[in-house]
Design an enzyme around this catalytic site. Sequence first.
Site, PDB file in Angstrom:
ATOM      1  N   ASP A  43       0.595  -1.355   0.163  1.00 14.30           N
ATOM      2  CA  ASP A  43      -0.210  -0.146  -0.317  1.00 14.30           C
ATOM      3  C   ASP A  43       1.214   1.551   0.016  1.00 14.30           C
ATOM      4  O   ASP A  43       0.717   1.966   1.410  1.00 14.30           O
ATOM      5  CB  ASP A  43      -0.860   0.201   1.039  1.00 14.30           C
ATOM      6  N   GLU A 199     -10.480   0.847  -5.309  1.00 13.23           N
ATOM      7  CA  GLU A 199      -9.744   0.954  -3.999  1.00 13.23           C
ATOM      8  C   GLU A 199      -9.178   1.694  -4.108  1.00 13.23           C
ATOM      9  O   GLU A 199      -8.324   2.059  -5.210  1.00 13.23           O
ATOM     10  CB  GLU A 199     -10.664   0.421  -3.120  1.00 13.23           C
TER      11      GLU A 199
END
Length: 523
Positions: A43, A199
């Site tokens: 991430d 997302e």
Amino acid sequence: MRGARLAAAAMLVAAGAAPAQVWRSDQGDGTFRNPVLFADYPDPDVIRVGEVYYFVSTTFANVPGVTILESRDLVNWTIVSHLAERLEGRPQYDLIGGNAYRKGLYASSLRYHAGTFYLATTPVGQKTRLYYAKDVRGPWQHHELDREAFDPGLFIEPDGRAYLATASTADGTITLLTLDRDLARVTDSRKIHYIKGAEGSKILRRGDYYYLFNALPPRMALTVSRSRSLFGPWTTRDQIDDRTGGHQGALVDLPDGRWFGFVMEDSGAVGRMTNFSPVFWQDDWPVWGTPEAPGRVPFRAKKPIPGYPFAEPATSDDFSQARLGLQWQWNHNPDPARWSLTERPGWLRLRPTLADRFWSARNTLTQKGQGPASRAEIKLDIRALATGNRCGFGTLGQFSANLTATRGADGRAALEMEVTEDTVEGPRTQTRATATLPRAGALWLRTDLDFTSDLGRLAYSLDGRRWTDLGGDFPLAFAWRTGTFQGPQFAIFCYGTGTSNGWVDVDRFTLSPLPPARPQAIR
């Protein structure tokens, strides 16, 4: 594509001093190899402040939470700080009433404006927090919003107007939250776009356009959308995917106006690694790679900024400092009364925490497993080990394989090799082998991780030279429904059932390269 990400064993002995990491991205000839760090740094979000780059990465239930790295050239990274000293808001963060694996602090977004760093993050199942600090090393303070914004993407206009973009794979609707001037309160919420499965939103601006990057986990792909207004309408194009480089990331600009991309790739058992790529522009659309090889992250490329020396996160540790090194994280919040660096200077002392199994034990000290293949050794003093103590070394992950030192009622010490697999029904532990130890106090334990074969192996020694394997190979694996949602981590631990007596002292942790079992998997 995974084979293209496992790079040559030649990197193990690159020019210069012996590496702390097993992998060297910087090749010393003006080029670098992907991944920039051969470990689980998922991430990613990367920003530039002046001529310095900062990279934030998810840490889940590890403490301190959210790792922040620093670089001058986007290739050589060191850990500079962490966001949060402990996790708040759930008793499970203290391993009370269950655990918080696959919860904690997920994808964060880092920005800098008018002398202040801002970081948006959403603890799973809790409300979004906007952290802020004048120095990236902290101290950090935070505001808590009135809602949970999944994978928040922070964007701040030059005039200080601030926004959060958020989207969840389950829906795909991208919502833009407008924040007040203090980044403390949501003042408006609008649905601005829809991409099925989207997302991990990130927003940047270049020239007349805003660019919105989104991960699509169902397709393991990355899209980019552009618009002349933050509120749309947006036009969307596919970018790259895990076959060509990765599926979650965005771009960062260089001082001379060039752009570089960063993107996360699911990389098998080691976890999710971050790749970097040159980016060029065609008709105001970003294209990953080079004009000669567009649409993919290169395995090897020119360093974007030459001239900076080799640097890397620390790994090996002799525990001689007053504080733990930044490479270390605890599994969940630690109990500070049960560990010390000062009771025996130069040693890490671990006193047993109360637990019935390794999976639920506090004060397990971890750092990331390194690829392509690595060997970690620790030296223990087990003379103070008490009956009921279970202390040792191994791994924490979907499969946790450990060498555990115990002491019987007769005072004899023994070693057990256990493998715990986390399943949807819960953890299952198997004792594979045992060994009786002589009455000596020193014990060396070794953990090998080979991500070319996805196998690990444990061994012990009574003199630090002659080693005995125990328990055979064990699997290395990564999954998001079970385990820790991270690649295998090295783990030093000490827990007990019904007793708080005794302790174990750790003299040092040493990481070194390991020849891979399958060199043909690396190129």
